[in-house]
Design a protein around this motif. Structure first.
Motif, PDB file in Angstrom:
ATOM      1  N   LEU A 220       0.812  -1.214   0.000  1.00  0.00           N
ATOM      2  CA  LEU A 220       0.000   0.000   0.000  1.00  0.00           C
ATOM      3  C   LEU A 220       0.846   1.264   0.000  1.00  0.00           C
ATOM      4  CD1 LEU A 220      -2.785  -1.024   2.543  1.00  0.00           C
ATOM      5  CD2 LEU A 220      -2.753  -1.305   0.066  1.00  0.00           C
ATOM      6  N   ARG A 221       2.040   1.193   0.578  1.00  0.00           N
ATOM      7  CA  ARG A 221       2.923   2.364   0.655  1.00  0.00           C
ATOM      8  C   ARG A 221       4.363   1.890   0.522  1.00  0.00           C
ATOM      9  NH1 ARG A 221       2.833   7.667   2.901  1.00  0.00           N
ATOM     10  NH2 ARG A 221       4.851   8.305   3.772  1.00  0.00           N
ATOM     11  N   TYR A 222       5.124   2.612  -0.275  1.00  0.00           N
ATOM     12  CA  TYR A 222       6.499   2.212  -0.520  1.00  0.00           C
ATOM     13  C   TYR A 222       7.269   3.410  -1.076  1.00  0.00           C
ATOM     14  CZ  TYR A 222       4.301   1.889  -5.090  1.00  0.00           C
ATOM     15  OH  TYR A 222       3.572   2.171  -6.224  1.00  0.00           O
ATOM     16  N   PRO A 223       8.579   3.477  -0.831  1.00  0.00           N
ATOM     17  CA  PRO A 223       9.385   4.546  -1.443  1.00  0.00           C
ATOM     18  C   PRO A 223       9.481   4.331  -2.945  1.00  0.00           C
ATOM     19  CG  PRO A 223      10.525   3.514   0.416  1.00  0.00           C
ATOM     20  CD  PRO A 223       9.357   2.651   0.106  1.00  0.00           C
ATOM     21  N   GLU A 224       9.382   5.395  -3.704  1.00  0.00           N
ATOM     22  CA  GLU A 224       9.447   5.267  -5.155  1.00  0.00           C
ATOM     23  C   GLU A 224      10.758   4.634  -5.602  1.00  0.00           C
ATOM     24  OE1 GLU A 224       8.726   8.908  -7.145  1.00  0.00           O
ATOM     25  OE2 GLU A 224       6.692   9.147  -6.346  1.00  0.00           O
ATOM     26  N   GLN A 225      11.832   4.888  -4.839  1.00  0.00           N
ATOM     27  CA  GLN A 225      13.131   4.327  -5.213  1.00  0.00           C
ATOM     28  C   GLN A 225      13.173   2.817  -5.060  1.00  0.00           C
ATOM     29  OE1 GLN A 225      12.545   6.694  -3.066  1.00  0.00           O
ATOM     30  NE2 GLN A 225      13.616   8.572  -3.674  1.00  0.00           N
ATOM     31  N   SER A 226      12.205   2.246  -4.331  1.00  0.00           N
ATOM     32  CA  SER A 226      12.179   0.795  -4.142  1.00  0.00           C
ATOM     33  C   SER A 226      11.596   0.062  -5.346  1.00  0.00           C
ATOM     34  CB  SER A 226      11.366   0.437  -2.885  1.00  0.00           C
ATOM     35  OG  SER A 226      11.979   0.974  -1.732  1.00  0.00           O
ATOM     36  N   ASP A 227      10.965   0.799  -6.260  1.00  0.00           N
ATOM     37  CA  ASP A 227      10.403   0.199  -7.474  1.00  0.00           C
ATOM     38  C   ASP A 227      11.516   0.113  -8.530  1.00  0.00           C
ATOM     39  OD1 ASP A 227       9.029  -0.622  -9.672  1.00  0.00           O
ATOM     40  OD2 ASP A 227       7.626   1.065  -9.714  1.00  0.00           O
ATOM     41  N   ILE A 228      11.981  -1.110  -8.810  1.00  0.00           N
ATOM     42  CA  ILE A 228      13.084  -1.295  -9.754  1.00  0.00           C
ATOM     43  C   ILE A 228      12.586  -1.848 -11.095  1.00  0.00           C
ATOM     44  CG2 ILE A 228      14.792  -1.599  -7.934  1.00  0.00           C
ATOM     45  CD1 ILE A 228      14.661  -4.623  -8.440  1.00  0.00           C
ATOM     46  N   THR A 229      11.297  -1.662 -11.383  1.00  0.00           N
ATOM     47  CA  THR A 229      10.724  -2.196 -12.618  1.00  0.00           C
ATOM     48  C   THR A 229      11.435  -1.648 -13.852  1.00  0.00           C
ATOM     49  OG1 THR A 229       8.571  -2.340 -11.504  1.00  0.00           O
ATOM     50  CG2 THR A 229       8.589  -2.546 -13.894  1.00  0.00           C
ATOM     51  N   GLU A 230      11.707  -0.351 -13.868  1.00  0.00           N
ATOM     52  CA  GLU A 230      12.355   0.265 -15.021  1.00  0.00           C
ATOM     53  C   GLU A 230      13.746  -0.319 -15.241  1.00  0.00           C
ATOM     54  OE1 GLU A 230      11.452   2.317 -17.290  1.00  0.00           O
ATOM     55  OE2 GLU A 230       9.502   3.041 -16.594  1.00  0.00           O
ATOM     56  N   GLU A 231      14.487  -0.524 -14.163  1.00  0.00           N
ATOM     57  CA  GLU A 231      15.834  -1.084 -14.299  1.00  0.00           C
ATOM     58  C   GLU A 231      15.794  -2.508 -14.846  1.00  0.00           C
ATOM     59  OE1 GLU A 231      19.018  -0.423 -11.413  1.00  0.00           O
ATOM     60  OE2 GLU A 231      17.582   0.785 -10.286  1.00  0.00           O
ATOM     61  N   VAL A 232      14.827  -3.291 -14.367  1.00  0.00           N
ATOM     62  CA  VAL A 232      14.696  -4.664 -14.864  1.00  0.00           C
ATOM     63  C   VAL A 232      14.307  -4.640 -16.337  1.00  0.00           C
ATOM     64  CG1 VAL A 232      13.446  -6.839 -14.608  1.00  0.00           C
ATOM     65  CG2 VAL A 232      14.109  -5.546 -12.579  1.00  0.00           C
ATOM     66  N   ALA A 233      13.429  -3.701 -16.722  1.00  0.00           N
ATOM     67  CA  ALA A 233      13.034  -3.582 -18.130  1.00  0.00           C
ATOM     68  C   ALA A 233      14.248  -3.267 -19.001  1.00  0.00           C
ATOM     69  CB  ALA A 233      11.970  -2.494 -18.283  1.00  0.00           C
ATOM     70  N   GLU A 234      15.101  -2.359 -18.545  1.00  0.00           N
ATOM     71  CA  GLU A 234      16.312  -2.049 -19.299  1.00  0.00           C
ATOM     72  C   GLU A 234      17.208  -3.271 -19.421  1.00  0.00           C
ATOM     73  OE1 GLU A 234      18.252   1.236 -17.509  1.00  0.00           O
ATOM     74  OE2 GLU A 234      16.565   2.634 -17.826  1.00  0.00           O
ATOM     75  N   GLU A 235      17.299  -4.059 -18.365  1.00  0.00           N
ATOM     76  CA  GLU A 235      18.119  -5.260 -18.394  1.00  0.00           C
ATOM     77  C   GLU A 235      17.584  -6.269 -19.409  1.00  0.00           C
ATOM     78  OE1 GLU A 235      21.396  -7.331 -17.505  1.00  0.00           O
ATOM     79  OE2 GLU A 235      20.921  -5.396 -16.594  1.00  0.00           O
ATOM     80  N   LEU A 236      16.254  -6.290 -19.596  1.00  0.00           N
ATOM     81  CA  LEU A 236      15.615  -7.210 -20.535  1.00  0.00           C
ATOM     82  C   LEU A 236      15.413  -6.595 -21.914  1.00  0.00           C
ATOM     83  CD1 LEU A 236      12.881  -8.686 -18.153  1.00  0.00           C
ATOM     84  CD2 LEU A 236      15.057  -9.732 -18.797  1.00  0.00           C
ATOM     85  N   ASN A 237      15.949  -5.355 -22.112  1.00  0.00           N
ATOM     86  CA  ASN A 237      15.820  -4.649 -23.388  1.00  0.00           C
ATOM     87  C   ASN A 237      14.358  -4.406 -23.759  1.00  0.00           C
ATOM     88  OD1 ASN A 237      18.652  -4.533 -23.898  1.00  0.00           O
ATOM     89  ND2 ASN A 237      18.586  -6.665 -24.601  1.00  0.00           N
ATOM     90  N   LEU A 238      13.573  -4.025 -22.770  1.00  0.00           N
ATOM     91  CA  LEU A 238      12.154  -3.745 -22.981  1.00  0.00           C
ATOM     92  C   LEU A 238      11.903  -2.251 -22.844  1.00  0.00           C
ATOM     93  CD1 LEU A 238      10.524  -6.591 -20.842  1.00  0.00           C
ATOM     94  CD2 LEU A 238      10.937  -6.581 -23.306  1.00  0.00           C
ATOM     95  N   VAL A 239      10.955  -1.749 -23.616  1.00  0.00           N
ATOM     96  CA  VAL A 239      10.518  -0.359 -23.514  1.00  0.00           C
ATOM     97  C   VAL A 239       9.116  -0.373 -22.937  1.00  0.00           C
ATOM     98  CG1 VAL A 239      10.029   1.769 -24.747  1.00  0.00           C
ATOM     99  CG2 VAL A 239      11.948   0.324 -25.466  1.00  0.00           C
ATOM    100  N   LEU A 240       8.956   0.188 -21.755  1.00  0.00           N
ATOM    101  CA  LEU A 240       7.650   0.196 -21.097  1.00  0.00           C
ATOM    102  C   LEU A 240       6.847   1.413 -21.541  1.00  0.00           C
ATOM    103  CD1 LEU A 240       8.666  -0.812 -17.454  1.00  0.00           C
ATOM    104  CD2 LEU A 240       8.036  -2.273 -19.376  1.00  0.00           C
ATOM    105  N   GLU A 241       5.555   1.234 -21.652  1.00  0.00           N
ATOM    106  CA  GLU A 241       4.684   2.335 -22.057  1.00  0.00           C
ATOM    107  C   GLU A 241       4.463   3.284 -20.886  1.00  0.00           C
ATOM    108  OE1 GLU A 241       1.096   0.676 -23.566  1.00  0.00           O
ATOM    109  OE2 GLU A 241       2.068  -0.304 -25.273  1.00  0.00           O
TER     110      GLU A 241
END
Length: 241
Positions: A220-241
């Motif tokens: 329900l609550r988390y620091p924005e810096q704890s979301d590493i989705t973008e970094e994982v996407a870059e590692e997988l060569n994905l472009v997120l919308e």
């Protein structure tokens, strides 16, 4: 006053004058910085903290983490979160997987069309007969058998398609985990949880789907810096919308 006492007195006064001069020559900012800066403790191999009742714990550094016991759970561990849904969609829509599903669908449609053509041919023959007088019974039986065969084929084809989808989803999941591990190792993250961002809109169809989406949003609550989705996407060569 003896000459020796006079020399000692003048020497003390001269030293005091030099110290005062150096203090006035020192920049004011340096003095303020020294006063504001808290003292640094250590290095130390451990720190013992004592409670009011006399119990104590010993804090040590283990593998770069603060520890207060011998068990792995008695360590401070870093946590991060990944939105799997945002990564799963582009992985499933990758050209290779899309082509694999498309090829299977076309093959199924071709095989089904053979049965459909046979069934339509029999139906066309039956339309020219007087079935009320018992004509074309053999054709009717053949048509019924083909219809049952087509229905069974479609059920089997659906199962095959779902099996391929399940296999592809598992492959995508493993790719995501691999990407998460790379990023976690690079950033020294111990635990990564899957989550759905709280700002994502609900896709509400009924109350059950709404409750399901609430249950899936465990964080329900988390620091924005704890979301590493973008970094994982870059590692997988994905472009997120």
């Amino acid at each position: 006053m003896t000459p020796r006492e006079r020399l000692l007195t003048w020497s003390t006064l001269a030293a005091s004058l030099v110290m005062m001069t150096l203090m006035f020559l020192q920049p004011a900012g340096v003095i303020a910085q020294d006063k504001a800066k808290a003292p640094s403790l250590g290095p130390a191999s451990s720190v013992e903290l004592v409670e009011e009742d006399g119990k104590s714990i010993q804090l040590t550094a283990v593998d770069g983490r603060l520890s207060w016991g011998d068990e792995p759970q008695q360590q401070v561990q870093s946590v991060a979160y990944v939105h799997i849904g945002a990564l799963l969609s582009p992985l499933m829509e990758a050209e290779e997987r899309s082509e694999e599903r498309r090829t299977l669908t076309e093959r199924i449609q071709e095989d089904a069309q053979v049965l459909i053509d046979q069934l339509e041919s029999i139906q066309a023959e039956i339309e020219g007969l007087n079935t009320a007088e018992g004509e074309g019974q053999e054709l009717i039986q053949q048509g019924q058998q083909l219809a049952q065969q087509l229905q069974a084929f479609r059920q089997q084809a659906q199962a095959i398609q779902e099996g391929m989808m399940a296999q592809q989803i598992e492959q995508c999941y493993k790719e995501i985990v691999t990407g998460v591990n790379v990023v976690a190792d690079r950033r020294n993250i111990d635990t990564v949880y899957r989550f759905i961002p709280t700002e994502d809109e609900f896709s509400i169809q009924d109350i059950n789907s709404a409750m399901t989406q609430i249950r899936l949003r465990a964080v329900l609550r988390y620091p924005e810096q704890s979301d590493i989705t973008e970094e994982v996407a870059e590692e997988l060569n994905l472009v997120l919308e």
